[in-house]
Scaffold this active site. Structure first.
Site, mmCIF file in Angstrom:
data_model
loop_
_atom_site.group_PDB
_atom_site.id
_atom_site.type_symbol
_atom_site.label_atom_id
_atom_site.label_comp_id
_atom_site.label_asym_id
_atom_site.label_seq_id
_atom_site.Cartn_x
_atom_site.Cartn_y
_atom_site.Cartn_z
ATOM 1 N N GLN A 74 -16.865 2.526 -3.932
ATOM 2 C CA GLN A 74 -15.295 2.952 -4.126
ATOM 3 C C GLN A 74 -14.016 1.536 -4.975
ATOM 4 O O GLN A 74 -13.713 1.655 -4.946
ATOM 5 C CB GLN A 74 -14.528 3.278 -2.682
ATOM 6 C CG GLN A 74 -14.201 1.939 -1.945
ATOM 7 C CD GLN A 74 -14.000 2.066 -0.503
ATOM 8 O OE1 GLN A 74 -14.798 2.852 0.673
ATOM 9 N NE2 GLN A 74 -12.728 2.326 -0.259
ATOM 10 N N MET A 82 -14.092 -1.377 6.432
ATOM 11 C CA MET A 82 -14.641 -2.506 5.713
ATOM 12 C C MET A 82 -15.442 -3.820 5.789
ATOM 13 O O MET A 82 -15.739 -4.639 5.601
ATOM 14 C CB MET A 82 -15.121 -2.474 4.651
ATOM 15 C CG MET A 82 -14.938 -0.652 3.697
ATOM 16 S SD MET A 82 -14.632 -0.514 1.618
ATOM 17 C CE MET A 82 -13.001 -1.395 1.058
ATOM 18 N N GLY A 83 -14.946 -4.135 7.561
ATOM 19 C CA GLY A 83 -14.542 -5.194 8.359
ATOM 20 C C GLY A 83 -14.119 -6.367 7.679
ATOM 21 O O GLY A 83 -12.717 -5.696 7.191
ATOM 22 N N LEU A 109 -1.106 -5.788 7.282
ATOM 23 C CA LEU A 109 -1.748 -6.191 7.228
ATOM 24 C C LEU A 109 -3.170 -6.420 6.553
ATOM 25 O O LEU A 109 -2.976 -4.614 6.354
ATOM 26 C CB LEU A 109 -2.574 -6.582 8.503
ATOM 27 C CG LEU A 109 -1.202 -7.236 9.371
ATOM 28 C CD1 LEU A 109 -2.158 -7.401 10.665
ATOM 29 C CD2 LEU A 109 -1.015 -9.130 8.967
ATOM 30 N N SER A 113 -7.518 -6.583 4.204
ATOM 31 C CA SER A 113 -8.349 -7.219 4.247
ATOM 32 C C SER A 113 -7.890 -8.594 3.075
ATOM 33 O O SER A 113 -8.815 -9.450 3.203
ATOM 34 C CB SER A 113 -9.583 -6.825 4.414
ATOM 35 O OG SER A 113 -9.768 -6.001 5.152
ATOM 36 N N HIS A 163 -6.144 -2.914 12.041
ATOM 37 C CA HIS A 163 -8.101 -2.303 12.548
ATOM 38 C C HIS A 163 -7.975 -2.212 13.987
ATOM 39 O O HIS A 163 -8.603 -1.809 14.433
ATOM 40 C CB HIS A 163 -9.498 -3.535 11.755
ATOM 41 C CG HIS A 163 -9.340 -3.145 11.015
ATOM 42 N ND1 HIS A 163 -9.262 -4.137 10.185
ATOM 43 C CD2 HIS A 163 -9.613 -2.100 9.586
ATOM 44 C CE1 HIS A 163 -8.911 -4.130 8.303
ATOM 45 N NE2 HIS A 163 -9.909 -3.099 8.268
ATOM 46 N N GLU A 214 -2.005 3.822 7.970
ATOM 47 C CA GLU A 214 -1.172 4.669 7.407
ATOM 48 C C GLU A 214 -1.000 3.545 6.394
ATOM 49 O O GLU A 214 0.015 4.036 5.069
ATOM 50 C CB GLU A 214 -0.029 4.612 7.798
ATOM 51 C CG GLU A 214 0.007 5.545 8.653
ATOM 52 C CD GLU A 214 1.472 6.742 9.538
ATOM 53 O OE1 GLU A 214 2.215 5.870 9.645
ATOM 54 O OE2 GLU A 214 1.548 7.801 10.143
HETATM 55 O O1 PAF Z 1 -9.547 2.398 4.853
HETATM 56 C C1 PAF Z 1 -11.261 1.347 4.454
HETATM 57 O O2 PAF Z 1 -11.006 0.517 4.140
HETATM 58 C C2 PAF Z 1 -11.944 2.409 3.678
HETATM 59 O O3 PAF Z 1 -11.498 2.631 1.920
HETATM 60 C C3 PAF Z 1 -12.873 3.364 4.652
HETATM 61 C C4 PAF Z 1 -11.941 4.358 5.090
HETATM 62 C C5 PAF Z 1 -13.787 2.557 5.223
HETATM 63 C C6 PAF Z 1 -13.780 3.553 3.442
HETATM 64 O O4 PAF Z 1 -14.929 3.177 3.388
#
Ligand code: PAF
Length: 283
Positions: free
Chosen positions: A61, A30-31, A186, A188, A37, A150
């Site tokens: 979500q 989700m950036g 970590l 976001s 990431h 995880e």
């Molecule tokens: O973990 C996330 O960042 C989100 O839930 C995902 C897997 C990108 C789905 O939007």
């Protein structure tokens, strides 16, 4: 690094060249990317794969009243980081690309049972939103392998089950949680923490470690260990939503006979919801 924002352009890029020996690896995000990431991207690159990353803040979500509007959007910086690490292709769809008929009219993918507990119990509809978007992204990208952190262990287990149940020919791989030096996982959402809250936040992981040590040293009273941790956390200013030891296989409550379990915790700290987990009992 190529950047595309439509399904047609994505598929054009993916069908244009033959995949390398390592195949196609996918990292959905989700950036607001951080080292966690980037460690997922690095795993794909290390495997010699063509690495595709998606950046999409998925409204499906987030429940009403959650932080969809406030969720940090840092696309330019994200792209700089992805180019620097060597990602091959970035997919940045907008909401109408993924949900052309609107959010409510879209087919929902739902994984039962695993989503009834923990975050599923506290965030109505959250996992339906996750599985719906991840299923769609996996269908669009058709990767050989997809990486998930995880840190969101319940999410990882739910996605694994979805892929298995729907016979999707994709390997789902979990990557260990990336932690700050003081143990905070970590996320976001850590950017929402005030300096005072940031100083307290590592206690979440410290309490998971304490529970894990209690289990390793032979305490069979899992509920008692968790209850003590909740009392400690709440006395520090957390509002703990859940702290439970559950089996990774089916997320049922775990006991001393279970050899593959994890302690899961979620707590509010000020306005920030933090989650974490620690795997225990794999002897
Ligand atoms: O973990 C996330 O960042 C989100 O839930 C995902 C897997 C990108 C789905 O939007």
């Amino acid at each position: 690094m190529e950047i595309v924002n439509t399904a047609q352009a994505l598929q054009g890029q993916l069908s244009g060249q033959s995949a390398p020996a390592g195949g196609i690896a996918f990292v959905p995000t989700m950036g607001n990317l951080h080292e966690g990431h980037l460690s997922l991207v690095a795993r794909g690159l290390d495997a010699g794969a063509k690495v595709v990353v998606s950046i999409f803040v998925n409204p499906l979500q987030f429940s009403a009243g959650e932080d969809l509007d406030a969720y940090p959007r840092t696309l330019e910086h994200d792209l700089v980081q992805l180019a620097a690490i060597g990602a091959d292709l970035v997919f940045t769809p907008d909401v109408s690309t993924l949900y052309p008929n609107g959010l409510q009219a879209h087919t929902t993918v739902r994984v039962p049972h695993l989503t009834d507990v923990l975050c599923g119990q506290h965030r109505a509809g959250h996992f339906d939103g996750v599985t719906t978007v991840v299923c769609k992204l996996l269908n669009l990208v058709s990767p050989d392998i997809a990486f998930f952190g995880e840190k969101d262990l319940q999410q990882l287990l739910v996605i694994r089950r979805m892929v298995k149940d729907l016979a999707m020919p994709i390997r789902i791989e979990g990557v260990p949680t990336f932690r700050a030096a003081d143990g905070l996982a970590l996320s976001s959402r850590n950017s929402y923490l005030s300096p005072a809250e940031r100083a307290i936040a590592p206690q979440l992981y410290k309490n998971l470690v304490t529970i894990s040590e209690g289990i390793q040293s032979g305490s069979g009273d899992y509920a008692g260990l968790c209850q003590t941790a909740v009392q400690r956390l709440d006395s520090l200013g957390f509002v703990t939503e859940y702290c439970e030891v559950r089996r990774c296989q089916d997320l049922a409550l775990a006991g001393p006979d279970d050899t593959d379990a994890a302690v899961f915790v979620a707590a509010q700290l000020g306005g920030t919801r933090l989650i974490d987990n620690i795997q225990v009992g794999t002897y």
